[in-house]
Design a protein around this motif. Structure first.
Motif, PDB file in Angstrom:
ATOM      1  N   LYS A 137       0.702  -0.996   0.183  1.00  0.00           N
ATOM      2  CA  LYS A 137      -0.401   0.235   0.207  1.00  0.00           C
ATOM      3  C   LYS A 137       0.956   1.215   0.099  1.00  0.00           C
ATOM      4  CE  LYS A 137      -3.984  -2.063   0.187  1.00  0.00           C
ATOM      5  NZ  LYS A 137      -4.296  -1.929  -1.264  1.00  0.00           N
ATOM      6  N   ALA A 138       1.731   1.000   0.438  1.00  0.00           N
ATOM      7  CA  ALA A 138       3.074   2.139   0.098  1.00  0.00           C
ATOM      8  C   ALA A 138       4.451   1.867   0.118  1.00  0.00           C
ATOM      9  CB  ALA A 138       3.122   3.742   2.087  1.00  0.00           C
ATOM     10  N   VAL A 139       5.246   2.686   0.195  1.00  0.00           N
ATOM     11  CA  VAL A 139       6.452   2.456  -0.274  1.00  0.00           C
ATOM     12  C   VAL A 139       7.269   3.663   0.238  1.00  0.00           C
ATOM     13  CG1 VAL A 139       8.724   2.853  -1.487  1.00  0.00           C
ATOM     14  CG2 VAL A 139       6.791   1.417  -2.368  1.00  0.00           C
ATOM     15  N   LEU A 140       8.720   3.006   1.448  1.00  0.00           N
ATOM     16  CA  LEU A 140       9.597   3.900   1.870  1.00  0.00           C
ATOM     17  C   LEU A 140      10.594   4.377   1.408  1.00  0.00           C
ATOM     18  CD1 LEU A 140       8.712   3.330   5.447  1.00  0.00           C
ATOM     19  CD2 LEU A 140       7.255   4.856   4.670  1.00  0.00           C
TER      20      LEU A 140
ATOM     21  N   ALA B 155       1.925   3.271 -10.640  1.00  0.00           N
ATOM     22  CA  ALA B 155       2.262   3.833 -10.343  1.00  0.00           C
ATOM     23  C   ALA B 155       1.072   4.791  -9.223  1.00  0.00           C
ATOM     24  CB  ALA B 155       2.077   4.997 -11.865  1.00  0.00           C
ATOM     25  N   HIS B 156      -0.178   4.344  -9.276  1.00  0.00           N
ATOM     26  CA  HIS B 156      -0.369   5.136  -7.864  1.00  0.00           C
ATOM     27  C   HIS B 156       0.048   4.591  -6.621  1.00  0.00           C
ATOM     28  CE1 HIS B 156      -1.610   0.877  -8.180  1.00  0.00           C
ATOM     29  NE2 HIS B 156      -1.995   0.751  -6.437  1.00  0.00           N
ATOM     30  N   ILE B 157       1.114   3.731  -6.511  1.00  0.00           N
ATOM     31  CA  ILE B 157       1.486   3.166  -5.109  1.00  0.00           C
ATOM     32  C   ILE B 157       1.448   4.796  -4.449  1.00  0.00           C
ATOM     33  CG2 ILE B 157       2.309   2.226  -3.706  1.00  0.00           C
ATOM     34  CD1 ILE B 157       1.838  -0.678  -5.629  1.00  0.00           C
ATOM     35  N   PRO B 158       1.285   5.134  -3.163  1.00  0.00           N
ATOM     36  CA  PRO B 158       2.042   6.392  -2.925  1.00  0.00           C
ATOM     37  C   PRO B 158       3.386   6.230  -1.863  1.00  0.00           C
ATOM     38  CG  PRO B 158       0.393   6.023  -1.562  1.00  0.00           C
ATOM     39  CD  PRO B 158       0.405   4.599  -2.275  1.00  0.00           C
ATOM     40  N   ILE B 159       4.316   7.039  -2.340  1.00  0.00           N
ATOM     41  CA  ILE B 159       5.763   6.633  -2.134  1.00  0.00           C
ATOM     42  C   ILE B 159       6.231   7.687  -0.930  1.00  0.00           C
ATOM     43  CG2 ILE B 159       8.119   6.664  -3.075  1.00  0.00           C
ATOM     44  CD1 ILE B 159       7.287   6.373  -5.738  1.00  0.00           C
ATOM     45  N   ILE B 160       6.839   7.848  -0.353  1.00  0.00           N
ATOM     46  CA  ILE B 160       7.216   8.398   0.705  1.00  0.00           C
ATOM     47  C   ILE B 160       9.284   8.308   0.792  1.00  0.00           C
ATOM     48  CG2 ILE B 160       7.627   9.196   3.174  1.00  0.00           C
ATOM     49  CD1 ILE B 160       4.737   7.263   2.666  1.00  0.00           C
TER      50      ILE B 160
ATOM     51  N   ASN C 122       5.198  11.310  -2.881  1.00  0.00           N
ATOM     52  CA  ASN C 122       4.015  11.684  -2.421  1.00  0.00           C
ATOM     53  C   ASN C 122       4.125  12.569  -0.473  1.00  0.00           C
ATOM     54  OD1 ASN C 122       3.228   9.255  -3.490  1.00  0.00           O
ATOM     55  ND2 ASN C 122       1.202   9.924  -3.718  1.00  0.00           N
ATOM     56  N   ASP C 123       5.711  12.156  -0.108  1.00  0.00           N
ATOM     57  CA  ASP C 123       6.154  12.818   0.736  1.00  0.00           C
ATOM     58  C   ASP C 123       7.511  12.602   1.346  1.00  0.00           C
ATOM     59  OD1 ASP C 123       5.594  14.633   3.602  1.00  0.00           O
ATOM     60  OD2 ASP C 123       3.145  13.646   3.469  1.00  0.00           O
ATOM     61  N   TYR C 124       7.318  13.523   2.599  1.00  0.00           N
ATOM     62  CA  TYR C 124       9.754  13.186   2.343  1.00  0.00           C
ATOM     63  C   TYR C 124       9.019  13.149   3.976  1.00  0.00           C
ATOM     64  CZ  TYR C 124      13.515  16.372   3.250  1.00  0.00           C
ATOM     65  OH  TYR C 124      15.060  16.328   3.668  1.00  0.00           O
ATOM     66  N   ILE C 125      10.143  12.530   4.046  1.00  0.00           N
ATOM     67  CA  ILE C 125      10.720  12.716   5.791  1.00  0.00           C
ATOM     68  C   ILE C 125      12.490  12.547   6.321  1.00  0.00           C
ATOM     69  CG2 ILE C 125      10.418  10.137   6.053  1.00  0.00           C
ATOM     70  CD1 ILE C 125       9.167  11.315   9.263  1.00  0.00           C
ATOM     71  N   SER C 126      12.821  13.452   6.710  1.00  0.00           N
ATOM     72  CA  SER C 126      14.106  13.486   6.768  1.00  0.00           C
ATOM     73  C   SER C 126      15.006  12.287   8.090  1.00  0.00           C
ATOM     74  CB  SER C 126      15.004  14.600   7.020  1.00  0.00           C
ATOM     75  OG  SER C 126      14.022  14.865   7.839  1.00  0.00           O
ATOM     76  N   LYS C 127      16.443  11.718   7.328  1.00  0.00           N
ATOM     77  CA  LYS C 127      16.619  11.157   8.450  1.00  0.00           C
ATOM     78  C   LYS C 127      17.545  11.761   9.887  1.00  0.00           C
ATOM     79  CE  LYS C 127      17.518   6.949   5.179  1.00  0.00           C
ATOM     80  NZ  LYS C 127      18.592   6.468   4.642  1.00  0.00           N
ATOM     81  N   PRO C 128      18.153  11.824  10.892  1.00  0.00           N
ATOM     82  CA  PRO C 128      17.254  10.452  11.237  1.00  0.00           C
ATOM     83  C   PRO C 128      15.906  10.641  11.189  1.00  0.00           C
ATOM     84  CG  PRO C 128      18.119  11.761  13.174  1.00  0.00           C
ATOM     85  CD  PRO C 128      18.169  12.338  12.018  1.00  0.00           C
TER      86      PRO C 128
ATOM     87  N   LEU D 251       6.698  10.157  11.309  1.00  0.00           N
ATOM     88  CA  LEU D 251       6.489   8.913  10.236  1.00  0.00           C
ATOM     89  C   LEU D 251       5.494   8.421  10.009  1.00  0.00           C
ATOM     90  CD1 LEU D 251       7.400   6.842   8.227  1.00  0.00           C
ATOM     91  CD2 LEU D 251       8.832   5.365   9.833  1.00  0.00           C
ATOM     92  N   LEU D 252       4.647   7.871  11.215  1.00  0.00           N
ATOM     93  CA  LEU D 252       3.613   7.325  11.804  1.00  0.00           C
ATOM     94  C   LEU D 252       2.259   8.186  10.687  1.00  0.00           C
ATOM     95  CD1 LEU D 252       4.078   5.425  15.111  1.00  0.00           C
ATOM     96  CD2 LEU D 252       3.726   4.475  13.097  1.00  0.00           C
ATOM     97  N   GLN D 253       2.611   9.396  11.272  1.00  0.00           N
ATOM     98  CA  GLN D 253       1.216  10.926  10.857  1.00  0.00           C
ATOM     99  C   GLN D 253       1.395  10.607   9.389  1.00  0.00           C
ATOM    100  OE1 GLN D 253      -0.884  12.535  12.558  1.00  0.00           O
ATOM    101  NE2 GLN D 253      -1.553  12.720  10.856  1.00  0.00           N
ATOM    102  N   VAL D 254       2.590  10.553   8.731  1.00  0.00           N
ATOM    103  CA  VAL D 254       2.984  11.110   7.191  1.00  0.00           C
ATOM    104  C   VAL D 254       2.161   9.153   6.836  1.00  0.00           C
ATOM    105  CG1 VAL D 254       4.373  10.146   5.286  1.00  0.00           C
ATOM    106  CG2 VAL D 254       4.483  12.001   7.077  1.00  0.00           C
ATOM    107  N   LEU D 255       2.648   8.718   6.904  1.00  0.00           N
ATOM    108  CA  LEU D 255       1.895   6.890   6.772  1.00  0.00           C
ATOM    109  C   LEU D 255       0.392   6.969   7.033  1.00  0.00           C
ATOM    110  CD1 LEU D 255       4.673   4.648   7.762  1.00  0.00           C
ATOM    111  CD2 LEU D 255       3.999   5.412   5.848  1.00  0.00           C
ATOM    112  N   ALA D 256      -0.215   7.511   7.908  1.00  0.00           N
ATOM    113  CA  ALA D 256      -1.389   7.551   8.096  1.00  0.00           C
ATOM    114  C   ALA D 256      -2.111   8.095   7.292  1.00  0.00           C
ATOM    115  CB  ALA D 256      -2.027   8.796   9.432  1.00  0.00           C
ATOM    116  N   ASN D 257      -1.538   9.270   6.237  1.00  0.00           N
ATOM    117  CA  ASN D 257      -2.140   9.951   5.667  1.00  0.00           C
ATOM    118  C   ASN D 257      -2.055   8.949   4.484  1.00  0.00           C
ATOM    119  OD1 ASN D 257      -2.020  12.078   6.750  1.00  0.00           O
ATOM    120  ND2 ASN D 257      -0.321  12.330   6.373  1.00  0.00           N
TER     121      ASN D 257
END
Length: 123
Positions: free
Chosen positions: A52-55, A79-84, A104-110, A116-122
Motif C-alpha cells: 500500500k505504500a513505499v518508503l 504508478a498509484h502507490i504512495p511513495i514517501i 507523495n511525501d518526504y521524511i528526513s533521517k534520523p 513517520l506514523l503521521q505521514v503513513l496515516a495520510n
C-alpha cells in the motif's frame, strides 16, 4: 486501517536502516517488506499488488530513489502507490526536489517515528 492495508515496502541499501525501521513498523502493526536496491523494490511492487505504500531511500548506488520514483510513476500498474521519500539530505530544497520527482511525501533521517506514523496515516 485493516491489516491488508498496512503493507509497506521499505527500499534502502543500508541493512541497519531496514532492521530499525522494520522493527518499529512491525511493532505498530504494519507488515513490512524490504528491498536492498531500487531494482529489487520495483520487482517486489510488480509482483505484490497488496503493498500500500513505499518508503524510498533517495541515496542508493546504481539506481537512486529519484530514478526509481520516475520508473514507478511511469509504470501504469504501480504508478498509484504512495511513495514517501526518506533521506539524510535535509537541506533547503531537498523536500521540494523529492516531491518534484514524484514522491507523495518526504521524511528526513534520523527518522522521527511519530512524524513517520503521521505521514503513513495520510495514505
Amino acid at each position: 486501517m485493516e491489516q491488508t492495508e498496512k503493507k509497506i515496502l521499505l527500499i534502502d541499501d543500508d541493512s541497519r536502516n531496514i532492521f530499525a525501521l522494520t522493527a518499529i513498523l512491525k511493532s505498530r502493526g504494519f507488515i513490512v517488506f524490504s528491498a536492498a536496491s531500487a531494482q529489487e523494490g520495483i520487482e517486489m511492487l510488480l509482483q505484490n499488488k497488496s503493498i500500500k505504500a513505499v518508503l524510498m531511500d533517495m541515496m542508493m548506488p546504481e539506481m537512486d530513489g529519484y530514478e526509481a520514483i520516475e520508473y514507478i510513476r511511469n509504470k501504469e500498474e504501480i504508478a498509484h502507490i504512495p511513495i514517501i521519500a526518506v533521506t539524510a539530505q535535509a537541506m533547503v530544497g531537498d523536500k521540494e526536489k523529492c516531491l518534484q520527482a514524484g514522491a507523495n511525501d518526504y521524511i528526513s533521517k534520523p527518522i522521527d517515528v511519530d512524524a513517520l506514523l503521521q505521514v503513513l496515516a495520510n495514505y
